[in-house]
Write an enzyme that holds these catalytic residues in place. Structure first.
Site, PDB file in Angstrom:
ATOM      1  N   HIS A 135       1.065  -0.947  -0.476  1.00 29.50           N
ATOM      2  CA  HIS A 135       0.410  -0.067   0.549  1.00 29.50           C
ATOM      3  C   HIS A 135       0.945   0.934  -0.336  1.00 29.50           C
ATOM      4  CE1 HIS A 135      -3.333   2.306   2.206  1.00 29.50           C
ATOM      5  NE2 HIS A 135      -4.050   1.987   1.559  1.00 29.50           N
ATOM      6  N   ASP A 212       2.755  -4.251   8.324  1.00 29.31           N
ATOM      7  CA  ASP A 212       2.242  -3.574   8.048  1.00 29.31           C
ATOM      8  C   ASP A 212       0.218  -4.249   8.570  1.00 29.31           C
ATOM      9  OD1 ASP A 212      -0.391  -2.436   6.725  1.00 29.31           O
ATOM     10  OD2 ASP A 212       1.018  -1.569   5.311  1.00 29.31           O
ATOM     11  N   GLN A 215      -4.389  -4.594   7.300  1.00 31.01           N
ATOM     12  CA  GLN A 215      -5.576  -6.167   6.549  1.00 31.01           C
ATOM     13  C   GLN A 215      -5.428  -7.072   7.401  1.00 31.01           C
ATOM     14  OE1 GLN A 215      -7.681  -4.586   4.516  1.00 31.01           O
ATOM     15  NE2 GLN A 215      -6.732  -2.849   3.832  1.00 31.01           N
ATOM     16  N   LYS A 238     -10.448  -0.404  10.715  1.00 31.74           N
ATOM     17  CA  LYS A 238     -10.398  -1.601  10.291  1.00 31.74           C
ATOM     18  C   LYS A 238     -10.818  -2.661  10.891  1.00 31.74           C
ATOM     19  CE  LYS A 238      -6.964   0.271   6.816  1.00 31.74           C
ATOM     20  NZ  LYS A 238      -8.063   0.337   5.271  1.00 31.74           N
ATOM     21  N   CYS A 376      -5.004   2.450  -3.942  1.00 30.32           N
ATOM     22  CA  CYS A 376      -3.691   3.281  -3.039  1.00 30.32           C
ATOM     23  C   CYS A 376      -2.829   2.165  -2.625  1.00 30.32           C
ATOM     24  CB  CYS A 376      -3.853   3.022  -1.258  1.00 30.32           C
ATOM     25  SG  CYS A 376      -4.833   4.806  -1.251  1.00 30.32           S
TER      26      CYS A 376
END
Ligand code: PLP
Length: 418
Positions: A135, A212, A215, A238, A376
């Site tokens: 991302h 990261d 997700q 999220k 993104c």
């Protein structure tokens, strides 16, 4: 979903998705006269009632600024706010609650590492290794650091299915690699990266490893002590919590050694015009009035998630993803972007002769909310030779019936463009 004719059979006997859906008030609404089919959880997930209730309670009954008041309201708000670190510690099995720095999301967490740890501990020529599916949040902060201090940004390639090419990744690791920064799950492709192997391989060359988890955290439980990464950044919004929340987890000894990145109130022990003594972690990284009520409500989301049967949820999501994928693959003229061996939560696709924005707009007429664009992740789009995709992304409340609704709505788009 209870639309007649749809496949509403629960995927698993021990997981009642319809009961879970009732915890999310927005899922009961209609859009354009049709039941909402919300397939944009990768961008931001919907919130269970307990999160909304927590926000109400804080503002109606327990709101004041934190850390500075001697009065009951402030002490209570402070206790509730600080308690969230304990909840995160338990949820992620971290060693120490002080290892969680509240942020407004993954983006801020990664920027914090780049600007604090990166500027203090990296020098010109040091390499930061990322992958081809990142991302923008895990690309741009390193480019900014490159422009500031001359680090080198190295990108490990992915294959045509969206898998990280492991041999190429390993070859790029060397004594020059000081940080490996990778997504746990790709937002554009759904690829699950082998983060445990990545941590081991990164550490073997002496690099630190940042995950990261924007997700990853919503789709799988992560044990931070077992994973042994150095930094782990995620977004509360999220993870079924409010917008404007998230946290950066970092190993305590690293956070202790890092300089603050923003100065102001709340991050100091003492200030004179000559000199400032900084507070200990995590306060050192939380300058200014924090996002009090939202962080407390993120704690409510964590409580909610902690009480759920995660094995069943992961199996349910995998089932819905497999079912949806099979429906989409059966549509002539539809190309799935991202067919990695291990995937979570995301179906990106393009339709021959139809712009992704048109797909998104027409699906919306049927109450189906998907995202359209580059997500993104412009380098990913470039790699697959598409300007963008339509992306259906799942949450734990997604159902097979919603996959039926998605496929039916896509076929309608094709009829319109036939
Ligand atoms: N990383 C990934 C993989 C993402 O999917 C996202 C958001 O979609 C981010 C980082 C940035 O998260 P946030 O916008 O919450 O900071």
């Amino acid at each position: 979903m209870s639309t007649p004719g749809m496949n509403t059979k629960p995927a698993l006997p021990n997981f009642d998705v319809e009961a879970l859906r009732r915890d999310f008030p927005i899922l009961a609404r209609e859009i354009n006269g049709k039941p909402l089919v919300f397939l944009d959880s990768a961008a931001s997930a919907q919130k269970p009632r307990v999160v909304l209730e927590s926000l109400r309670k804080t503002y109606e009954e327990e709101y004041a600024n934190v850390h500075r008041g001697v009065y009951w309201l402030s002490a209570t708000a402070t206790k509730n706010y600080e308690n969230v670190r304990k909840k995160l510690k338990t949820f992620f099995n971290a060693k120490d609650e002080r290892e969680f720095v509240f942020t407004k999301g993954t983006t801020e967490g990664i920027n914090l590492v780049a600007q604090s740890w990166g500027r203090a501990f990296l020098k010109a020529g040091d390499e930061v290794l990322i992958t081809g599916l990142e991302h923008h949040s895990n690309i741009v902060p390193w480019q900014m650091l490159r422009d500031q201090i001359g680090i080198k940004l190295v990108v490990a390639p992915i294959d045509r299915n969206g898998n990280l090419i492991w041999e190429a990744f390993e070859k790029l690791l060397s004594a020059k690699t000081k940080l490996v920064a990778v997504a746990q799950v790709s937002n554009a492709l759904g690829t699950i990266l082998p983060i445990q192997d990545i941590v081991r391989a990164g550490h073997a060359v002496g690099a630190k490893v940042l995950i990261d988890a924007a997700q990853g955290a919503p789709h799988m439980r992560t044990d931070l002590q077992a994973l042994d990464a150095d930094f782990y950044a995620f977004s509360g919004h999220k993870l079924y919590g409010p917008t404007g929340t998230g946290a950066l987890w970092g190993k305590k000894e690293l956070l202790d050694a890092m300089p603050p990145w923003q100065g102001g109130g709340d991050m100091i022990k003492s200030v004179s015009f000559e000199k400032t003594d900084y507070a200990d972690v995590p306060a050192k990284f939380e300058a200014g009035t924090p996002n009090i009520a939202d962080v407390i409500a993120m704690g409510a989301a964590i409580d909610y998630l902690s009480a759920l049967p995660w094995d069943a949820i992961e199996a349910h999501e995998a089932d819905v993803l497999a079912y949806g994928t099979s429906l989409l693959k059966a549509i002539p003229g539809l190309r799935l972007i991202g067919e990695a061996d291990h995937k979570a939560g995301v179906m990106s696709f393009v339709l021959e002769g139809v712009h992704p924005h048109d797909i998104g707009t027409i699906l919306d007429q049927d109450g189906v909310s998907v995202r359209a664009g580059n997500h993104c992740a412009e380098p990913v789009m470039e790699f697959f030779g598409v300007p963008g995709t339509a992306r259906a992304s799942l949450g734990m409340y997604s159902t097979r019936a919603e996959m039926d609704a998605l496929a039916a709505a896509i076929r309608k788009v094709q009829e319109i463009f036939a």
